[in-house]
Scaffold this motif. Structure first.
Motif, PDB file in Angstrom:
ATOM      1  N   LYS A  79      51.950  59.440  45.255  1.00 52.48           N
ATOM      2  CA  LYS A  79      52.725  60.666  44.801  1.00 52.48           C
ATOM      3  C   LYS A  79      52.992  61.917  45.553  1.00 52.48           C
ATOM      4  O   LYS A  79      54.202  62.461  45.235  1.00 52.48           O
ATOM      5  CB  LYS A  79      51.825  61.063  43.500  1.00 52.48           C
ATOM      6  CG  LYS A  79      52.337  61.884  42.541  1.00 52.48           C
ATOM      7  CD  LYS A  79      53.022  61.391  41.497  1.00 52.48           C
ATOM      8  CE  LYS A  79      53.747  62.601  40.821  1.00 52.48           C
ATOM      9  NZ  LYS A  79      55.248  62.212  40.245  1.00 52.48           N
ATOM     10  N   ALA A  80      52.001  62.468  46.613  1.00 55.45           N
ATOM     11  CA  ALA A  80      52.431  63.319  47.391  1.00 55.45           C
ATOM     12  C   ALA A  80      53.490  63.216  48.233  1.00 55.45           C
ATOM     13  O   ALA A  80      54.171  64.008  48.569  1.00 55.45           O
ATOM     14  CB  ALA A  80      51.110  63.879  48.032  1.00 55.45           C
ATOM     15  N   GLY A 110      52.873  60.325  53.026  1.00 53.47           N
ATOM     16  CA  GLY A 110      51.838  61.116  51.920  1.00 53.47           C
ATOM     17  C   GLY A 110      50.586  60.988  52.321  1.00 53.47           C
ATOM     18  O   GLY A 110      50.081  60.007  52.935  1.00 53.47           O
ATOM     19  N   ALA A 111      49.806  62.187  51.997  1.00 52.88           N
ATOM     20  CA  ALA A 111      48.027  62.193  52.180  1.00 52.88           C
ATOM     21  C   ALA A 111      47.435  62.820  51.120  1.00 52.88           C
ATOM     22  O   ALA A 111      48.115  63.650  50.316  1.00 52.88           O
ATOM     23  CB  ALA A 111      47.949  62.556  53.704  1.00 52.88           C
ATOM     24  N   ALA A 112      46.472  62.260  50.833  1.00 54.05           N
ATOM     25  CA  ALA A 112      45.353  62.400  49.781  1.00 54.05           C
ATOM     26  C   ALA A 112      43.804  62.800  50.581  1.00 54.05           C
ATOM     27  O   ALA A 112      43.393  61.812  51.082  1.00 54.05           O
ATOM     28  CB  ALA A 112      45.479  61.656  48.796  1.00 54.05           C
ATOM     29  N   THR A 136      46.510  67.388  48.251  1.00 52.85           N
ATOM     30  CA  THR A 136      47.728  66.497  49.141  1.00 52.85           C
ATOM     31  C   THR A 136      48.489  67.211  50.063  1.00 52.85           C
ATOM     32  O   THR A 136      48.412  68.277  50.228  1.00 52.85           O
ATOM     33  CB  THR A 136      48.465  66.087  47.866  1.00 52.85           C
ATOM     34  OG1 THR A 136      48.937  67.348  47.412  1.00 52.85           O
ATOM     35  CG2 THR A 136      47.601  65.403  46.788  1.00 52.85           C
ATOM     36  N   GLY A 137      48.965  66.307  50.911  1.00 51.87           N
ATOM     37  CA  GLY A 137      50.067  66.694  51.865  1.00 51.87           C
ATOM     38  C   GLY A 137      51.123  65.795  52.024  1.00 51.87           C
ATOM     39  O   GLY A 137      50.930  64.740  51.776  1.00 51.87           O
ATOM     40  N   CYS A 138      52.144  66.324  52.663  1.00 49.04           N
ATOM     41  CA  CYS A 138      53.353  65.510  52.867  1.00 49.04           C
ATOM     42  C   CYS A 138      53.857  66.070  54.531  1.00 49.04           C
ATOM     43  O   CYS A 138      53.464  67.026  54.766  1.00 49.04           O
ATOM     44  CB  CYS A 138      54.542  65.599  51.862  1.00 49.04           C
ATOM     45  SG  CYS A 138      55.250  67.266  51.620  1.00 49.04           S
ATOM     46  N   ASN A 139      54.761  65.092  55.020  1.00 55.36           N
ATOM     47  CA  ASN A 139      55.405  65.731  56.353  1.00 55.36           C
ATOM     48  C   ASN A 139      56.466  66.570  55.727  1.00 55.36           C
ATOM     49  O   ASN A 139      57.169  66.610  54.995  1.00 55.36           O
ATOM     50  CB  ASN A 139      55.586  64.409  57.128  1.00 55.36           C
ATOM     51  CG  ASN A 139      56.597  63.423  56.588  1.00 55.36           C
ATOM     52  OD1 ASN A 139      56.596  63.343  55.256  1.00 55.36           O
ATOM     53  ND2 ASN A 139      57.592  62.922  57.127  1.00 55.36           N
TER      54      ASN A 139
END
Ligand code: THU
Length: 134
Positions: A12-13, A27-29, A39-42
């Protein structure tokens, strides 16, 4: 928090990934010891080297909110917007170095390939860390 749930949050992120130059969306959680998830995204930049990876986005968000103890991170990434698990998306060296600041050897890196989840211990991915002991 089970592994699948954390992967789903990372997927989702990833929708917010700003991958204008590479087209590779990540995406990262990040799961904190107290159960919170960041959460994170590039986030890419025209000046390419300023790009921030999804993992570091998540870690910096968490630390900036006062969280420093982490259990696990789920990471998904692929060039196709609709697919996210054609292959494992391993954290890059810069992200591993940032993780090493806050995470111990048992920190889990949760990756996904063709529907199958695989959990790596941080020490498997980065067995020799540049450490303050030097
Ligand atoms: N990327 C991440 O977000 N995490 C990684 O660990 C590896 C690479 C991003 C950076 C860049 O926006 C894109 O993937 C292609 O390298």
């Amino acid at each position: 928090m089970n592994y699948r749930k954390l992967i789903d949050i990372a997927v989702k992120a990833r929708e917010n990934a700003y991958a204008k130059y590479s087209g590779f969306m990540v995406g990262a959680a990040l799961l904190c010891e107290d159960g919170k998830v960041f959460t994170g995204c590039n986030i890419e930049n025209l000046s390419y080297s300023l790009t921030n990876c999804a993992e570091r986005t998540a870690i910096f968000k968490a630390v900036s909110k006062g969280n420093r103890k982490f259990k696990a991170i789920a990471v998904v990434g692929a060039p196709d917007v609709k697919k996210y698990d054609e292959d494992f998306c391993f954290p890059c060296g810069a992200c591993l170095q940032v993780m090493s600041e806050f995470c111990d050897d048992d920190f889990e890196v949760i990756l996904c390939k063709e529907g199958k989840i695989k959990v790596f211990k941080f020490c498997e991915l980065m067995p020799n860390v540049f450490s303050s002991e030097f």
